[in-house]
Design a protein around this motif. Structure first.
Motif, short mmCIF file in Angstrom:
data_model
loop_
_atom_site.label_atom_id
_atom_site.label_comp_id
_atom_site.label_asym_id
_atom_site.label_seq_id
_atom_site.Cartn_x
_atom_site.Cartn_y
_atom_site.Cartn_z
N UNK A 150 50.81 30.66 39.20
CA UNK A 150 49.99 31.69 39.87
C UNK A 150 48.58 31.15 40.04
N UNK A 151 48.01 31.42 41.22
CA UNK A 151 46.59 31.11 41.45
C UNK A 151 45.80 32.38 41.11
N UNK A 152 44.98 32.31 40.06
CA UNK A 152 44.29 33.52 39.59
C UNK A 152 43.24 34.03 40.58
N UNK A 153 42.90 33.21 41.59
CA UNK A 153 41.91 33.65 42.57
C UNK A 153 42.54 34.38 43.75
N UNK A 154 43.87 34.51 43.75
CA UNK A 154 44.58 35.12 44.88
C UNK A 154 45.06 36.52 44.48
N UNK A 155 44.47 37.58 45.07
CA UNK A 155 44.82 38.94 44.64
C UNK A 155 46.31 39.25 44.75
N UNK A 211 35.05 33.18 38.53
CA UNK A 211 34.55 34.57 38.39
C UNK A 211 35.51 35.58 39.02
N UNK A 212 35.90 35.36 40.28
CA UNK A 212 36.84 36.29 40.91
C UNK A 212 38.14 36.34 40.12
N UNK A 249 39.90 39.66 38.79
CA UNK A 249 41.22 40.08 39.32
C UNK A 249 42.26 40.19 38.21
N UNK A 250 42.32 39.17 37.36
CA UNK A 250 43.33 39.17 36.28
C UNK A 250 43.09 40.32 35.31
#
Ligand SMILES: NC(=O)c1ccc[n+]([C@@H]2O[C@H](COP(=O)([O-])OP(=O)(O)OC[C@H]3O[C@@H](n4cnc5c(N)ncnc54)[C@H](O)[C@@H]3O)[C@@H](O)[C@H]2O)c1
Length: 260
Positions: A59-64, A112-113, A117-118
């Motif tokens: 998972x890419x944590x920056x992708x909602x 940061x994002x 998001x997570x």
């Protein structure tokens, strides 16, 4: 069922290597189960191969959208989380005038994002078990230095985000704390630490050395655990004393070496 009736569950981002992998290992040694999350599928597959008690997910944590899909899986399979470790991060060091908007956004998106998001998506899962968030910032979020306009600012944001989380989620029994590592010889650090930066860190750190991944992991797992049940909204530097240091340490060492 209460948290004490079941094996505790942590979700660690950036778990494929470095501090995240050491944290995963420390949780497993303490009897926890771990969801290992990373956007590098090859590294994650290698890291997870011999680790019983883990689930891996790319998972890419920056992708909602990816974050929402991940949390839907955790909800369906687990129903709750005891700890969320927001460790995934990247570094890009450069002078202000050379840090274009794409470089700035890339750092902010993950550092940061991704934490925002997570944490937001995991909040119902953490409420279900009165769980804990541990965000990994950096000493670069506490003290300014050259070349860290994006990295340092992103980590300062993580420190403030932790305070917001602690204040707002406390009434649900959810704690939020922040760990600020000093320098550790991981792939991330070695990509941006020049020989000059390495020497400067030695000069500025009372313990006179880089930290080890396990030393950071110990602090993270403590803050996530019931041992820290009355600790929330704190920022813990695990940095060999770097944050405490003012000027003069190299001179002091030299004069001590002279026997004066
Ligand atoms: N190593 C240091 O000196 C140091 C110092 C202070 C803070 N930190 C922080 O510690 C954390 C861990 O760093 P490390 O040194 O172990 O680095 P590392 O590069 O060894 O590990 C970082 C992991 O995060 C993953 N990752 C990066 N972007 C991601 C994304 N968008 N989604 C999911 N996974 C992603 C990478 O694939 C990698 O596996 C970072 O937040 C870093 O900023 C490190």
């Amino acid at each position: 069922m209460t948290a004490s009736d079941q094996t505790s569950l942590a979700l660690v981002t950036g778990a494929a290597r470095g501090i995240g992998l050491a944290t995963t290992r420390r949780f497993l040694a303490d009897g926890w189960r771990v969801w290992m999350v990373d956007n590098d599928g090859d590294e994650l597959t290698k890291a997870q191969a011999d680790l019983d008690g883990t689930v891996m997910t790319v998972t890419d944590v920056s992708d909602p959208d990816q974050v929402a899909a991940l949390m839907a899986d955790v909800t369906a399979q687990e129903g709750g989380l005891n700890a969320l470790i927001n460790n995934a991060g990247l570094a890009d060091f450069g002078p202000i005038e050379e840090t274009n908007f794409a470089r700035w956004r890339k750092v902010m998106a993950t550092n940061l994002d991704g934490v925002f998001l997570m944490s937001q998506a995991a909040t119902p899962l953490l409420k279900a078990r009165q769980g804990a968030i541990v965000n990994i910032a950096s000493i670069s979020g506490l003290r300014a230095s050259t070349l860290r306009v994006a990295y340092g600012t992103s980590k300062a944001g993580v420190i403030q985000l932790t305070l917001q989380q602690a204040v707002e989620l406390g009434e649900y029994g959810v704690r939020a704390n922040c760990v600020c590592p000093g320098p550790v010889r991981t792939k991330l650090a070695m990509a941006v630490h020049s020989p000059e930066i390495i020497a400067a860190y030695h000069d500025a750190i009372p313990l006179n050395r880089y930290g080890q991944e396990t030393e950071i992991a110990n602090a993270i797992v403590f803050l996530a655990s019931p041992e820290a049940s009355f600790i929330t909204g704190q920022t813990l530097s695990v940095d060999g004393g770097f944050e405490a240091t003012g000027v003069g340490l190299p001179a002091l060492r030299t004069s001590a070496g002279d026997g004066s």
